[in-house]
Write an enzyme that holds these catalytic residues in place. Structure first.
Site, PDB file in Angstrom:
ATOM      1  N   LYS A  51      -1.442  -9.282  -8.768  1.00  0.00           N
ATOM      2  CA  LYS A  51      -2.058  -8.967  -9.900  1.00  0.00           C
ATOM      3  C   LYS A  51      -1.673  -9.846 -11.242  1.00  0.00           C
ATOM      4  O   LYS A  51      -2.560 -10.217 -11.759  1.00  0.00           O
ATOM      5  CB  LYS A  51      -1.693  -7.492 -10.488  1.00  0.00           C
ATOM      6  CG  LYS A  51      -2.047  -6.451  -9.672  1.00  0.00           C
ATOM      7  CD  LYS A  51      -1.892  -4.757  -9.921  1.00  0.00           C
ATOM      8  CE  LYS A  51      -2.298  -3.919  -8.834  1.00  0.00           C
ATOM      9  NZ  LYS A  51      -1.834  -2.433  -9.635  1.00  0.00           N
ATOM     10  N   ALA A  68       2.152  -3.698 -12.463  1.00  0.00           N
ATOM     11  CA  ALA A  68       2.966  -2.969 -11.569  1.00  0.00           C
ATOM     12  C   ALA A  68       1.987  -2.312 -10.569  1.00  0.00           C
ATOM     13  O   ALA A  68       0.741  -2.249 -10.649  1.00  0.00           O
ATOM     14  CB  ALA A  68       3.664  -1.730 -12.380  1.00  0.00           C
ATOM     15  N   ASP A  69       2.595  -1.878  -9.273  1.00  0.00           N
ATOM     16  CA  ASP A  69       1.789  -1.246  -8.232  1.00  0.00           C
ATOM     17  C   ASP A  69       2.637  -0.355  -7.711  1.00  0.00           C
ATOM     18  O   ASP A  69       3.846  -0.747  -7.288  1.00  0.00           O
ATOM     19  CB  ASP A  69       1.319  -2.423  -7.374  1.00  0.00           C
ATOM     20  CG  ASP A  69       0.261  -1.722  -6.727  1.00  0.00           C
ATOM     21  OD1 ASP A  69      -0.851  -1.748  -6.989  1.00  0.00           O
ATOM     22  OD2 ASP A  69       0.487  -1.017  -5.580  1.00  0.00           O
ATOM     23  N   THR A  70       2.231   0.806  -7.410  1.00  0.00           N
ATOM     24  CA  THR A  70       3.004   1.929  -6.724  1.00  0.00           C
ATOM     25  C   THR A  70       2.353   2.250  -5.591  1.00  0.00           C
ATOM     26  O   THR A  70       0.922   2.278  -5.354  1.00  0.00           O
ATOM     27  CB  THR A  70       2.799   3.229  -7.808  1.00  0.00           C
ATOM     28  OG1 THR A  70       3.818   3.043  -8.904  1.00  0.00           O
ATOM     29  CG2 THR A  70       3.686   4.216  -6.930  1.00  0.00           C
ATOM     30  N   GLY A 105       6.560  -1.605  -7.508  1.00  0.00           N
ATOM     31  CA  GLY A 105       6.590  -2.976  -7.771  1.00  0.00           C
ATOM     32  C   GLY A 105       6.248  -3.459  -9.109  1.00  0.00           C
ATOM     33  O   GLY A 105       5.431  -2.981  -9.474  1.00  0.00           O
TER      34      GLY A 105
END
Length: 194
Positions: A51, A68-70, A105
């Site tokens: 991203k 961020a990524d979950t 992350g």
């Protein structure tokens, strides 16, 4: 440095605001696929870095981008955002009565050419057994389609379904604030002043 948030998540925006940080919001569509050989935390970190890469060329030298990524993992299965209500019900049916892991992350990308700082945090979530009626109520009443694993810890299902957590509640919400704060401080973002 000026903080830039590249996330459509209202939860991440609220957490940064609650930390007392000012930031600019920038949004664009970025494909969220990942190489199949990646596992768990690697996936969350890859997606956060991926991203950030979509914004790299637009960053000024005094800007710091946060992405961020979950992801939710039940064993080695990744439960992403559900495509529709039926998939949300199916995901929640799999999670109920189980223990699963949530990974968030984070990528901090400075616009001045320094390399990105990428990390992730893991929280183990224990769900009590949920009834089909509880799952159906949640899917019909709340908005599970924008959430990994089809639930939000801060929503009704989290309130009634999560028995306990091992790790950070905020990681499950989508931003491990206990790790983000010192990482931002290293870039002189959000420094406390007298």
């Amino acid at each position: 440095m000026r903080l830039i948030l590249a996330s459509g998540s209202p939860r991440r925006r609220q957490l940064l605001t609650d930390l007392g940080l000012t930031y600019e919001l920038r949004l664009r569509e970025v494909e969220e696929s990942f190489p199949p050989q990646l596992r768990r935390a690697e996936i969350a970190e890859y997606l956060a870095r991926h991203k950030a890469g979509a914004y790299r060329a637009d960053l000024a030298s005094d800007e710091l981008l946060l992405t961020a990524d979950t992801i939710v993992c039940l064993g080695d299965d990744v439960l992403n955002k559900p495509a529709d209500a039926a998939e949300a019900r199916a995901m929640l049916g799999r999670l109920q009565g189980q223990t699963h892991q949530v990974y968030t992350g984070v990528c901090l990308l400075p616009g001045d050419g320094r390399p990105p700082v990428v990390f992730s945090d893991e929280t183990t979530v224990h769900f009590r057994a949920l009834s089909p009626a509880e799952i159906a109520f949640y899917v019909a009443t709340y908005q599970p389609l924008d959430k990994a694993g089809a639930y939000g810890a801060q929503d009704w299902l989290g309130l009634v379904g999560i028995d306990r957590l091992e790790g950070s509640y905020f990681t499950v919400m989508g931003l491990p604030t206990h790790r983000v704060w010192p990482a931002l401080a290293a870039f002189q973002v959000g420094r406390l002043t007298q």
